[in-house]
Design a protein around this motif. Sequence first.
Motif, PDB file in Angstrom:
ATOM      1  N   THR A   1       0.806  -1.232   0.000  1.00 26.64           N
ATOM      2  CA  THR A   1       0.000   0.000   0.000  1.00 26.64           C
ATOM      3  C   THR A   1       0.838   1.280   0.000  1.00 26.64           C
ATOM      4  OG1 THR A   1      -0.111  -0.021   2.432  1.00 26.64           O
ATOM      5  CG2 THR A   1      -1.885  -1.148   1.230  1.00 26.64           C
ATOM      6  N   GLU A   2       2.143   1.127   0.066  1.00 30.42           N
ATOM      7  CA  GLU A   2       3.012   2.301   0.218  1.00 30.42           C
ATOM      8  C   GLU A   2       2.869   3.285  -0.940  1.00 30.42           C
ATOM      9  OE1 GLU A   2       7.369   2.894   2.123  1.00 30.42           O
ATOM     10  OE2 GLU A   2       7.193   1.341   0.604  1.00 30.42           O
ATOM     11  N   ARG A   3       2.847   2.775  -2.156  1.00 31.66           N
ATOM     12  CA  ARG A   3       2.746   3.645  -3.331  1.00 31.66           C
ATOM     13  C   ARG A   3       1.416   4.406  -3.333  1.00 31.66           C
ATOM     14  NH1 ARG A   3       1.404   2.824  -9.009  1.00 31.66           N
ATOM     15  NH2 ARG A   3       2.797   4.014 -10.356  1.00 31.66           N
ATOM     16  N   HIS A   4       0.357   3.722  -2.933  1.00 28.03           N
ATOM     17  CA  HIS A   4      -0.972   4.333  -2.860  1.00 28.03           C
ATOM     18  C   HIS A   4      -0.981   5.477  -1.847  1.00 28.03           C
ATOM     19  CE1 HIS A   4      -5.501   4.031  -2.885  1.00 28.03           C
ATOM     20  NE2 HIS A   4      -5.313   4.638  -1.719  1.00 28.03           N
ATOM     21  N   GLU A   5      -0.440   5.209  -0.663  1.00 27.18           N
ATOM     22  CA  GLU A   5      -0.447   6.231   0.386  1.00 27.18           C
ATOM     23  C   GLU A   5       0.478   7.396   0.048  1.00 27.18           C
ATOM     24  OE1 GLU A   5      -2.724   6.054   2.705  1.00 27.18           O
ATOM     25  OE2 GLU A   5      -3.314   4.121   1.870  1.00 27.18           O
ATOM     26  N   ASP A   6       1.576   7.105  -0.623  1.00 24.20           N
ATOM     27  CA  ASP A   6       2.479   8.185  -1.038  1.00 24.20           C
ATOM     28  C   ASP A   6       1.783   9.159  -1.986  1.00 24.20           C
ATOM     29  OD1 ASP A   6       4.729   7.647   0.437  1.00 24.20           O
ATOM     30  OD2 ASP A   6       5.697   6.423  -1.098  1.00 24.20           O
ATOM     31  N   LEU A   7       0.854   8.646  -2.785  1.00 31.44           N
ATOM     32  CA  LEU A   7       0.132   9.535  -3.690  1.00 31.44           C
ATOM     33  C   LEU A   7      -0.731  10.518  -2.908  1.00 31.44           C
ATOM     34  CD1 LEU A   7      -0.569  10.488  -6.492  1.00 31.44           C
ATOM     35  CD2 LEU A   7      -2.336   8.726  -6.609  1.00 31.44           C
TER      36      LEU A   7
ATOM     37  N   TRP B   1     -12.626  11.599  -5.006  1.00 25.60           N
ATOM     38  CA  TRP B   1     -11.651  11.934  -6.053  1.00 25.60           C
ATOM     39  C   TRP B   1     -10.231  11.500  -5.709  1.00 25.60           C
ATOM     40  CZ3 TRP B   1      -7.425  14.953  -5.190  1.00 25.60           C
ATOM     41  CH2 TRP B   1      -7.427  15.760  -4.052  1.00 25.60           C
ATOM     42  N   HIS B   2      -9.830  11.690  -4.443  1.00 25.28           N
ATOM     43  CA  HIS B   2      -8.436  11.385  -4.101  1.00 25.28           C
ATOM     44  C   HIS B   2      -8.188   9.882  -4.044  1.00 25.28           C
ATOM     45  CE1 HIS B   2     -10.446  11.006  -0.274  1.00 25.28           C
ATOM     46  NE2 HIS B   2      -9.347  10.629   0.335  1.00 25.28           N
ATOM     47  N   GLU B   3      -9.193   9.109  -3.612  1.00 23.53           N
ATOM     48  CA  GLU B   3      -9.035   7.656  -3.594  1.00 23.53           C
ATOM     49  C   GLU B   3      -9.164   7.078  -4.998  1.00 23.53           C
ATOM     50  OE1 GLU B   3      -7.931   5.855  -1.344  1.00 23.53           O
ATOM     51  OE2 GLU B   3      -8.174   7.042   0.478  1.00 23.53           O
ATOM     52  N   ALA B   4     -10.091   7.598  -5.778  1.00 26.67           N
ATOM     53  CA  ALA B   4     -10.253   7.110  -7.151  1.00 26.67           C
ATOM     54  C   ALA B   4      -8.964   7.315  -7.944  1.00 26.67           C
ATOM     55  CB  ALA B   4     -11.417   7.829  -7.823  1.00 26.67           C
ATOM     56  N   TRP B   5      -8.334   8.459  -7.749  1.00 27.65           N
ATOM     57  CA  TRP B   5      -7.056   8.756  -8.413  1.00 27.65           C
ATOM     58  C   TRP B   5      -6.002   7.726  -7.999  1.00 27.65           C
ATOM     59  CZ3 TRP B   5      -4.338  14.183  -7.603  1.00 27.65           C
ATOM     60  CH2 TRP B   5      -3.108  14.186  -8.271  1.00 27.65           C
ATOM     61  N   ALA B   6      -5.910   7.481  -6.701  1.00 29.07           N
ATOM     62  CA  ALA B   6      -4.891   6.552  -6.203  1.00 29.07           C
ATOM     63  C   ALA B   6      -5.157   5.119  -6.664  1.00 29.07           C
ATOM     64  CB  ALA B   6      -4.835   6.615  -4.680  1.00 29.07           C
TER      65      ALA B   6
ATOM     66  N   ARG C   1      -6.846   4.177  -9.278  1.00 29.43           N
ATOM     67  CA  ARG C   1      -6.659   4.106 -10.727  1.00 29.43           C
ATOM     68  C   ARG C   1      -5.178   3.946 -11.053  1.00 29.43           C
ATOM     69  NH1 ARG C   1      -8.788   8.717 -11.910  1.00 29.43           N
ATOM     70  NH2 ARG C   1     -10.895   7.910 -11.717  1.00 29.43           N
ATOM     71  N   ARG C   2      -4.335   4.673 -10.352  1.00 29.12           N
ATOM     72  CA  ARG C   2      -2.899   4.537 -10.590  1.00 29.12           C
ATOM     73  C   ARG C   2      -2.396   3.174 -10.128  1.00 29.12           C
ATOM     74  NH1 ARG C   2       2.082   7.789  -7.924  1.00 29.12           N
ATOM     75  NH2 ARG C   2       1.524   6.364  -6.244  1.00 29.12           N
ATOM     76  N   ASP C   3      -2.969   2.662  -9.032  1.00 28.51           N
ATOM     77  CA  ASP C   3      -2.579   1.328  -8.563  1.00 28.51           C
ATOM     78  C   ASP C   3      -2.814   0.282  -9.648  1.00 28.51           C
ATOM     79  OD1 ASP C   3      -1.981   2.443  -6.138  1.00 28.51           O
ATOM     80  OD2 ASP C   3      -3.786   1.731  -5.117  1.00 28.51           O
ATOM     81  N   ARG C   4      -3.938   0.404 -10.342  1.00 27.87           N
ATOM     82  CA  ARG C   4      -4.279  -0.579 -11.380  1.00 27.87           C
ATOM     83  C   ARG C   4      -3.369  -0.468 -12.589  1.00 27.87           C
ATOM     84  NH1 ARG C   4      -9.605   0.698  -9.672  1.00 27.87           N
ATOM     85  NH2 ARG C   4      -9.854   2.255 -11.318  1.00 27.87           N
ATOM     86  N   ARG C   5      -2.789   0.715 -12.797  1.00 33.73           N
ATOM     87  CA  ARG C   5      -1.888   0.907 -13.937  1.00 33.73           C
ATOM     88  C   ARG C   5      -0.455   0.528 -13.604  1.00 33.73           C
ATOM     89  NH1 ARG C   5      -4.373   6.134 -14.803  1.00 33.73           N
ATOM     90  NH2 ARG C   5      -2.459   7.100 -14.047  1.00 33.73           N
ATOM     91  N   ARG C   6      -0.220   0.138 -12.369  1.00 29.76           N
ATOM     92  CA  ARG C   6       1.151  -0.166 -11.960  1.00 29.76           C
ATOM     93  C   ARG C   6       1.705  -1.325 -12.789  1.00 29.76           C
ATOM     94  NH1 ARG C   6       3.252  -1.140  -5.752  1.00 29.76           N
ATOM     95  NH2 ARG C   6       5.458  -1.268  -6.240  1.00 29.76           N
TER      96      ARG C   6
END
Length: 201
Positions: A126-132, A188-193, A195-200
């Motif tokens: 979850t680190e990358r998600h929380e860093d966002l 918005w802030h969770e959807a953004w995070a 969405r980026r998680d899925r593109r990892r």
Amino acid sequence: MLAAAASALVNAAVAALVGWLFGGYAGLMTGVVIALGFALPFAWALATAGVYPRSTRGVALFVLDHTWSLPNTAAGAAFLVGNLLAGHRLDRPRSRGSARVNVVEQAIPGYATTIGTVIAGVSPRTERHEDLHILQARLLGPLYLPLVAANYAVFALLPLWLVYHDHRGTPIRCTRDYFLLGVYPHTWHEAWAYRRDRRRP
């Protein structure tokens, strides 16, 4: 150590100024006392964990966190105090040089939580998600928390997300699902995070 002292000084000075503007001398003193209640533990965390790297990047992030993003940093400091009072531990190895304060335990069972530059219960997954979320706060500064709160309130009362929610994959069956599987991931802030998680890669 210098970053810790500067952090405590900035938090106390801003709280004193706000207190003075709203309550004169009594407000000033109240602001200082309240600020030091969360600023000193936060400064202790910065110092003992070596949170900000000794580099141009570290200095830039410290300045950003204590100017434009100061409201988020102050909220994170208060969040840290709450975690420490609950008996949670500072994660020094993960905090060192990361420009964020990590707490070992989760503040909310089952979830990593980020407020300002403080993350409680992060894991490698979850680190990358929380860093966002920290990046979002740094980008939006004083607008970040009000925008997050407003989005939660609007989506809780006016669930526009139901139009595009994946009802088949994530059905909403109860009130708990409504908030945890509906409102929460669609802000918005969770959807953004997410969405980026899925593109990892």
